[in-house]
Design an enzyme around this catalytic site. Structure first.
Site, PDB file in Angstrom:
ATOM      1  N   ASP A  69       0.822  -1.213   0.000  1.00  0.00           N
ATOM      2  CA  ASP A  69       0.000   0.000   0.000  1.00  0.00           C
ATOM      3  C   ASP A  69       0.859   1.267   0.000  1.00  0.00           C
ATOM      4  O   ASP A  69       1.976   1.269   0.527  1.00  0.00           O
ATOM      5  CB  ASP A  69      -0.928  -0.023   1.236  1.00  0.00           C
ATOM      6  CG  ASP A  69      -2.096   0.938   1.101  1.00  0.00           C
ATOM      7  OD1 ASP A  69      -2.347   1.430  -0.020  1.00  0.00           O
ATOM      8  OD2 ASP A  69      -2.761   1.202   2.116  1.00  0.00           O
ATOM      9  N   GLY A  70       0.319   2.323  -0.582  1.00  0.00           N
ATOM     10  CA  GLY A  70       0.970   3.636  -0.529  1.00  0.00           C
ATOM     11  C   GLY A  70       1.602   4.082  -1.838  1.00  0.00           C
ATOM     12  O   GLY A  70       2.309   5.095  -1.863  1.00  0.00           O
ATOM     13  N   ASN A  71       1.329   3.384  -2.921  1.00  0.00           N
ATOM     14  CA  ASN A  71       1.903   3.788  -4.220  1.00  0.00           C
ATOM     15  C   ASN A  71       1.433   5.191  -4.618  1.00  0.00           C
ATOM     16  O   ASN A  71       2.213   6.000  -5.114  1.00  0.00           O
ATOM     17  CB  ASN A  71       1.467   2.827  -5.338  1.00  0.00           C
ATOM     18  CG  ASN A  71       2.057   1.443  -5.174  1.00  0.00           C
ATOM     19  OD1 ASN A  71       2.949   1.227  -4.372  1.00  0.00           O
ATOM     20  ND2 ASN A  71       1.556   0.487  -5.955  1.00  0.00           N
ATOM     21  N   SER A 129      -7.475  -5.454  -4.693  1.00  0.00           N
ATOM     22  CA  SER A 129      -8.651  -5.992  -4.006  1.00  0.00           C
ATOM     23  C   SER A 129      -9.858  -5.951  -4.942  1.00  0.00           C
ATOM     24  O   SER A 129      -9.884  -5.192  -5.915  1.00  0.00           O
ATOM     25  CB  SER A 129      -8.948  -5.171  -2.753  1.00  0.00           C
ATOM     26  OG  SER A 129      -9.390  -3.878  -3.100  1.00  0.00           O
ATOM     27  N   TRP A 155       2.973   7.873  -2.339  1.00  0.00           N
ATOM     28  CA  TRP A 155       4.405   8.006  -2.690  1.00  0.00           C
ATOM     29  C   TRP A 155       4.533   8.912  -3.908  1.00  0.00           C
ATOM     30  O   TRP A 155       5.344   9.841  -3.915  1.00  0.00           O
ATOM     31  CB  TRP A 155       4.997   6.620  -2.995  1.00  0.00           C
ATOM     32  CG  TRP A 155       6.427   6.659  -3.440  1.00  0.00           C
ATOM     33  CD1 TRP A 155       7.538   6.637  -2.636  1.00  0.00           C
ATOM     34  CD2 TRP A 155       6.902   6.742  -4.801  1.00  0.00           C
ATOM     35  NE1 TRP A 155       8.684   6.701  -3.407  1.00  0.00           N
ATOM     36  CE2 TRP A 155       8.313   6.765  -4.738  1.00  0.00           C
ATOM     37  CE3 TRP A 155       6.296   6.791  -6.045  1.00  0.00           C
ATOM     38  CZ2 TRP A 155       9.117   6.832  -5.884  1.00  0.00           C
ATOM     39  CZ3 TRP A 155       7.084   6.872  -7.190  1.00  0.00           C
ATOM     40  CH2 TRP A 155       8.475   6.887  -7.097  1.00  0.00           C
ATOM     41  N   HIS A 210       2.457   3.398  -9.169  1.00  0.00           N
ATOM     42  CA  HIS A 210       2.219   1.960  -9.325  1.00  0.00           C
ATOM     43  C   HIS A 210       3.394   1.279 -10.020  1.00  0.00           C
ATOM     44  O   HIS A 210       3.768   0.158  -9.666  1.00  0.00           O
ATOM     45  CB  HIS A 210       0.921   1.711 -10.096  1.00  0.00           C
ATOM     46  CG  HIS A 210      -0.306   2.102  -9.333  1.00  0.00           C
ATOM     47  ND1 HIS A 210      -0.506   1.727  -8.008  1.00  0.00           N
ATOM     48  CD2 HIS A 210      -1.399   2.836  -9.677  1.00  0.00           C
ATOM     49  CE1 HIS A 210      -1.671   2.222  -7.591  1.00  0.00           C
ATOM     50  NE2 HIS A 210      -2.215   2.903  -8.579  1.00  0.00           N
ATOM     51  N   LEU A 267      10.201 -20.793  -2.839  1.00  0.00           N
ATOM     52  CA  LEU A 267       9.159 -19.917  -2.271  1.00  0.00           C
ATOM     53  C   LEU A 267       7.861 -19.987  -3.083  1.00  0.00           C
ATOM     54  O   LEU A 267       7.892 -19.940  -4.311  1.00  0.00           O
ATOM     55  CB  LEU A 267       9.678 -18.464  -2.269  1.00  0.00           C
ATOM     56  CG  LEU A 267       8.712 -17.393  -1.780  1.00  0.00           C
ATOM     57  CD1 LEU A 267       8.490 -17.512  -0.275  1.00  0.00           C
ATOM     58  CD2 LEU A 267       9.242 -15.993  -2.118  1.00  0.00           C
ATOM     59  N   ARG A 323     -12.179   2.118  -8.297  1.00  0.00           N
ATOM     60  CA  ARG A 323     -11.323   3.242  -8.706  1.00  0.00           C
ATOM     61  C   ARG A 323     -11.617   3.650 -10.150  1.00  0.00           C
ATOM     62  O   ARG A 323     -12.240   2.908 -10.905  1.00  0.00           O
ATOM     63  CB  ARG A 323      -9.853   2.862  -8.550  1.00  0.00           C
ATOM     64  CG  ARG A 323      -9.481   2.668  -7.098  1.00  0.00           C
ATOM     65  CD  ARG A 323      -7.993   2.439  -6.948  1.00  0.00           C
ATOM     66  NE  ARG A 323      -7.686   2.167  -5.547  1.00  0.00           N
ATOM     67  CZ  ARG A 323      -6.467   2.154  -5.048  1.00  0.00           C
ATOM     68  NH1 ARG A 323      -5.429   2.375  -5.825  1.00  0.00           N
ATOM     69  NH2 ARG A 323      -6.280   1.907  -3.764  1.00  0.00           N
ATOM     70  N   GLU A 383     -12.496  -4.613  -4.151  1.00  0.00           N
ATOM     71  CA  GLU A 383     -13.009  -3.245  -3.979  1.00  0.00           C
ATOM     72  C   GLU A 383     -12.230  -2.222  -4.821  1.00  0.00           C
ATOM     73  O   GLU A 383     -12.724  -1.138  -5.092  1.00  0.00           O
ATOM     74  CB  GLU A 383     -12.952  -2.835  -2.499  1.00  0.00           C
ATOM     75  CG  GLU A 383     -13.933  -3.556  -1.594  1.00  0.00           C
ATOM     76  CD  GLU A 383     -13.457  -4.932  -1.114  1.00  0.00           C
ATOM     77  OE1 GLU A 383     -12.316  -5.340  -1.443  1.00  0.00           O
ATOM     78  OE2 GLU A 383     -14.237  -5.608  -0.413  1.00  0.00           O
ATOM     79  N   ARG A 430      -0.205   8.953 -10.244  1.00  0.00           N
ATOM     80  CA  ARG A 430      -0.488   7.689  -9.552  1.00  0.00           C
ATOM     81  C   ARG A 430       0.080   6.507 -10.352  1.00  0.00           C
ATOM     82  O   ARG A 430       0.579   5.548  -9.774  1.00  0.00           O
ATOM     83  CB  ARG A 430      -1.996   7.508  -9.345  1.00  0.00           C
ATOM     84  CG  ARG A 430      -2.584   8.449  -8.308  1.00  0.00           C
ATOM     85  CD  ARG A 430      -4.044   8.123  -8.020  1.00  0.00           C
ATOM     86  NE  ARG A 430      -4.222   6.824  -7.382  1.00  0.00           N
ATOM     87  CZ  ARG A 430      -4.102   6.602  -6.073  1.00  0.00           C
ATOM     88  NH1 ARG A 430      -3.809   7.583  -5.248  1.00  0.00           N
ATOM     89  NH2 ARG A 430      -4.293   5.393  -5.576  1.00  0.00           N
TER      90      ARG A 430
HETATM   91  C1  IPE Z   1      -5.813  -2.566   0.056  1.00  0.00           C
HETATM   92  O1  IPE Z   1      -5.361  -1.267  -0.164  1.00  0.00           O
HETATM   93  C2  IPE Z   1      -5.709  -3.350  -1.201  1.00  0.00           C
HETATM   94  C3  IPE Z   1      -4.356  -3.516  -1.700  1.00  0.00           C
HETATM   95  C4  IPE Z   1      -3.264  -3.098  -1.128  1.00  0.00           C
HETATM   96  C5  IPE Z   1      -4.260  -4.209  -2.937  1.00  0.00           C
HETATM   97  P1  IPE Z   1      -6.372  -0.043  -0.398  1.00  0.00           P
HETATM   98  O2  IPE Z   1      -5.530   1.155  -0.600  1.00  0.00           O
HETATM   99  O3  IPE Z   1      -7.334  -0.399  -1.475  1.00  0.00           O
HETATM  100  O4  IPE Z   1      -7.150  -0.034   0.990  1.00  0.00           O
HETATM  101  P2  IPE Z   1      -8.010   1.074   1.719  1.00  0.00           P
HETATM  102  O5  IPE Z   1      -9.081   1.506   0.752  1.00  0.00           O
HETATM  103  O6  IPE Z   1      -7.089   2.208   2.056  1.00  0.00           O
HETATM  104  O7  IPE Z   1      -8.544   0.403   2.943  1.00  0.00           O
HETATM  105  C1  IPE Z   2      -1.457   0.201  -3.367  1.00  0.00           C
HETATM  106  O1  IPE Z   2      -1.294   1.557  -3.462  1.00  0.00           O
HETATM  107  C2  IPE Z   2      -1.754  -0.461  -4.698  1.00  0.00           C
HETATM  108  C3  IPE Z   2      -3.142  -0.865  -4.857  1.00  0.00           C
HETATM  109  C4  IPE Z   2      -4.090  -0.782  -3.982  1.00  0.00           C
HETATM  110  C5  IPE Z   2      -3.503  -1.404  -6.150  1.00  0.00           C
HETATM  111  P1  IPE Z   2      -2.528   2.570  -3.449  1.00  0.00           P
HETATM  112  O2  IPE Z   2      -2.922   2.840  -4.874  1.00  0.00           O
HETATM  113  O3  IPE Z   2      -3.611   2.120  -2.577  1.00  0.00           O
HETATM  114  O4  IPE Z   2      -1.820   3.852  -2.858  1.00  0.00           O
HETATM  115  P2  IPE Z   2      -2.458   4.933  -1.867  1.00  0.00           P
HETATM  116  O5  IPE Z   2      -3.044   4.176  -0.718  1.00  0.00           O
HETATM  117  O6  IPE Z   2      -3.491   5.677  -2.656  1.00  0.00           O
HETATM  118  O7  IPE Z   2      -1.307   5.789  -1.458  1.00  0.00           O
HETATM  119 MG    MG Z   3      -4.082   2.439  -0.636  1.00  0.00          MG
END
Ligand code: IPE
Ligand code: IPE
Ligand code: MG
Length: 228
Positions: free
Chosen positions: A13-15, A58, A18, A30, A124, A64, A60, A26
């Protein structure tokens, strides 16, 4: 159950944040995340860990913007194509968890190819959770149980595990990057006694060194599984 670390889960998470912090798009976030993930998998394949579950998309996440979703889908195709030879060299076995519906045909094709090509590898096991939802996994398991006419009185934890997308040992350690402290529908059954580790680092900046230090921290924890 012993204290040995067999299965690690990572919520990647956090791409997006970042990218924002770097003045980038965005998509660039990724891409940086995906490059980092490839490196991290190789590093982990050189440790004695047996199973690694990675939450990369996910169910969910289909909420997006369509542009972001299609960028991610194409990135998965590129990544799976790119790693296929490497994973053979590193003896990595790839499996997938999640629903197949809603995934584009080219993604499904690369997933199946990678699964086929790495199925006899003995190192692995990397479980990519793609179009994954833990609630849907449990619902899908119950539907399969009913289809098999299994007697509900016979249901136990081992049988339930076999009806999940993959029959894996429980997750011992969960890592989530980016500072969020929630599970976001990730492997709720498998995480039942997991140690949780949250780091503020955005995934593209998450290094092998930080991973190793989390593993060290894991071994200092006292897991009791309800005992004393
Ligand atoms: C969870 O991250 C799903 C993945 C990392 C693939 P999200 O960024 O979608 O989660 P929320 O919406 O912040 O809970
Ligand atoms: C995680 O990064 C990758 C996926 C969920 C696909 P995010 O896209 O959720 O990055 P943030 O949470 O918006 O920083
Ligand atoms: Mg996220």
């Amino acid at each position: 159950m012993d204290g040995v670390l067999k299965h690690v889960g990572i919520i990647v998470d956090g791409n997006g944040r970042w990218a924002k912090s770097q003045g980038k798009s965005r998509s660039e976030g990724h891409l940086a995340g995906s490059n980092n993930l490839e490196k991290l998998i190789i590093h982990i394949s050189n440790t004695d860990l047996k199973y690694l579950s990675l939450y990369v998309f996910s169910n969910e996440n289909f909420k997006r913007d369509i542009k972001e979703v299609s960028y991610l889908m194409n990135l998965f195709v590129k990544m799976f194509k790119h790693v296929s030879k490497k994973y053979k060299d590193y003896n990595i076995k790839i499996i997938f968890s999640g629903r197949r519906d809603k995934l584009p045909i080219n993604v499904l094709k690369e997933m199946d190819k990678l699964t086929r090509e790495t199925k006899d590898n003995t190192g692995l096991v990397v479980n990519f959770c793609l179009n994954y939802s833990s609630h849907l996994e449990i619902i899908d398991a119950i539907k399969k149980i009913q289809k098999d006419n299994l007697k509900i009185e016979e249901l136990n934890e081992d049988i339930m595990n076999k009806y999940l997308y993959q029959d894996l040992p429980p997750i011992d350690l969960l890592i989530r990057t980016s500072g969020e402290q929630r599970l976001s529908n990730f492997m709720l059954w498998q995480l039942y006694y997991a140690e949780l580790f949250f780091t503020k680092t955005y995934f593209p900046d998450f290094t092998e060194k930080e991973y190793d230090s989390i593993i060290e921290d894991f071994y200092k924890r006292n897991r009791r599984f309800g005992g004393v």
